[in-house]
Write a protein that holds these residues in place. Structure first.
Motif: not given
Length: 548
Positions: A299-303, A496-505, A520-527
């Motif tokens: 859901i984070f990277f596949d449209e 971040a650039a590989a995700t859809l999160v950066t393509k939204t506002n 993107l304020l948060s690191y999205i590579g996983g905790v």
């Protein structure tokens, strides 16, 4: 060692600063734990907080309906089995009053209050290159001289309050949810307006809809929502989750989001359409954030996957809303599920079926001004109100620190630097600001994408161990190298650039604050991945940092 708090408060001033090994800003989840860890080392340490008591987020956010959307039994400190098991939650997603009581329990059990100074705002901090120490000032004219400055200010603690022209002319009552008064606000029989339907606005609307005389909900950006199932806990339930303490303490730090659940359903492409639906139905029925954080990572990277899961959620919402006009205003279509913060709801969608609730769309007809008697929209429509509630969000991640005048080497300003480009080293330090450690800062999972206690504990422990490492070797100053910071920012941005999160506002990208640099304020590579990288840095003797 600890300091004599009463005498320190009375005698410190511009010419006689309070001497500390470490000053901690904030007495919330991270500040309390950071204070405890450093004090256990024998350091002279003191925490400072603008609030009148402990709690951080859970002190300020006492608006109607405020509660966890992390399960209570995972939103806890995991360094002490006794501390964990001696507290019992009354329900799965506890409300603010119970959360605040829990933080008081922690404070008293660890005897932290004697080393916290309340009703005190840190206004400025300057690094003295000659001494290798921080000179800190408060709004009380107090001066503090500390070797280390550690910010535990929270990532959602700088509310956006002055949003509309004319707010000071309003003749009714006006409240921001993040500065809600301790005294009850009576909405019964009143004309109430709520601006914003993020996670906070949703909680407010569903809570006060039945009490308000008339409720106008001003909607700009619709939100995907998931149902919250919040059963009351029996003593057997409490014993059951407490029995999982060791498993939770081992598991939570290594999942994607710091929650108990993780992406364990396999790849979307490997499932049949029927299997996908069955998995989505299962996680939907859990009544938690599980569909967002533990269904399919795609859901984070596949449209394509995002589109299908988004429609699944819209279908569930559509079944609740029924009315085509409500669906048009409240069903998101311009971004994918999970690329914004996902709220949980308990009656929010149903609230719009009440005869005393009106949805006011301000997407194409924005709010022009607050007037003495209500709100005026761009087309001239007047909405009369007695109470106005601003659920307008925060300057996330950066705002708590940029509202303090923080100056590093050569007088460089953190506010000015982050006003140009938001950069940190693993969200733990910023190049140019020696001996300044940060928690819940940008470019770490704790900035948004984590069960907060999981990530804040990890950061507090990393900082504490780093300081212990320095003390053992008689080192006095640590600063992130610029080259290492650049590497971290590049790594962060690449993921971040590989995700859809950066393509939204969204506030995740800083889009809710005019002029804020987009990142993107948060690191999205996983905790778990982030923790591993932090551990590797520590194990290497803090490579990427200069120590002297």
């Amino acid at each position: 060692m600890t300091i004599a708090t009463s005498s320190a408060r009375e005698t410190s001033g511009p010419d006689r600063p309070m001497q500390l090994d470490a000053a901690v800003i904030g007495a919330g989840v991270s500040g309390l734990y950071q204070l405890y860890l450093l004090r256990e080392q024998g350091l002279s340490v003191r925490a400072f907080d603008t609030a009148s008591d402990v709690g951080g987020t859970w002190y300020w956010n006492r608006y109607p309906g405020a509660r966890f959307d992390s399960e209570g039994y995972i939103y806890q400190y995991l360094f002490s089995e006794e501390l964990y098991k001696d507290w019992s939650w009354s329900e799965k997603f506890p409300a603010q009053p119970e959360i605040e009581r829990w933080l008081h329990y922690v404070t008293e059990r660890l005897d932290l209050r004697k080393d916290i100074q309340f009703d005190t705002t840190i206004t400025q901090a300057r690094f003295d290159e000659a001494t290798g120490r921080w000179r800190i000032e408060t709004d009380r004219g107090q001066a503090i001289d500390a070797r280390f400055l550690i910010t535990c200010c929270g990532m959602l603690s700088a509310p956006l309050r002055d949003m509309f022209p004319g707010q000071d002319t309003f003749e009714g009552e006006i409240f921001h949810t993040a500065r809600w008064p301790k005294t009850p606000v009576d909405v019964s029989g009143k004309r109430v307006g709520v601006i914003g339907i993020g996670a906070t606005g949703i909680q407010v609307v569903q809570t006060i809809a039945g009490a308000a005389g008339h409720l106008s909900v001003f909607v700009r950006t619709p939100q995907y929502v998931l149902p919250m199932k919040n059963p009351a806990y029996t003593s057997a339930d409490q014993e059951a989750y407490k029995a999982k303490f060791h498993d939770l303490a081992t598991r939570l730090p290594h999942t994607f989001s710091g929650f108990e659940y993780d992406f364990e359903n396999g790849a979307w492409a490997e499932k049949t359409p029927q299997e996908r639906v069955e998995i989505l139905e299962s996680v939907w029925q859990d009544g938690s954030l599980k569909l967002w954080l533990a269904s399919f990572a795609e859901i984070f990277f596949d449209e394509g996957v995002s589109a299908e899961i988004s429609e699944f959620v819209r279908g569930k919402m559509r079944a609740e809303l029924k009315d085509p006009k409500l669906c048009a205003a409240l069903l998101p279509t311009e971004y994918g599920f999970g690329t914004h913060r996902v709220p949980l709801e308990r009656g929010f969608l149903q609230a719009f079926h009440r005869p005393n609730v009106s949805l006011v769309s301000v997407k194409d007809n924005p709010i022009a001004a607050v007037t003495p008697r209500g709100l005026r929209l761009a087309d001239g429509t007047e909405v009369p109100l007695d109470i106005l509630i601003l659920a307008t969000g925060f300057d996330a991640g950066t705002g708590a620190l940029t509202r303090i005048d923080i100056r590093g080497r050569g007088g460089r300003s953190l506010k000015e630097e982050w006003g140009r480009d938001i950069r940190t080293t693993m969200g733990l330090q910023v190049h140019g600001y020696p001996n300044l450690f940060t928690t819940a800062a940008p470019l770490a999972p704790s900035a948004a994408l984590c069960n907060m206690t999981t990530c804040l504990q990890q950061q507090a422990e990393w900082i504490s161990r780093c300081i212990a490492y320095m003390r053992e070797r008689n080192l006095h100053v640590i600063e992130a190298d610029e080259a290492f910071q650049d590497e971290w920012v590049e790594h962060h941005d690449g993921i971040a650039a590989a995700t859809l999160v950066t393509k939204t506002n969204s506030w995740y990208m800083g889009s809710n604050v005019e002029g804020k640099p987009r990142r993107l304020l948060s690191y999205i590579g996983g905790v778990g991945t982030y923790r591993q990288k932090c551990d590797e840095v520590a194990a290497s003797g803090y490579s990427g940092f200069s120590l002297r």
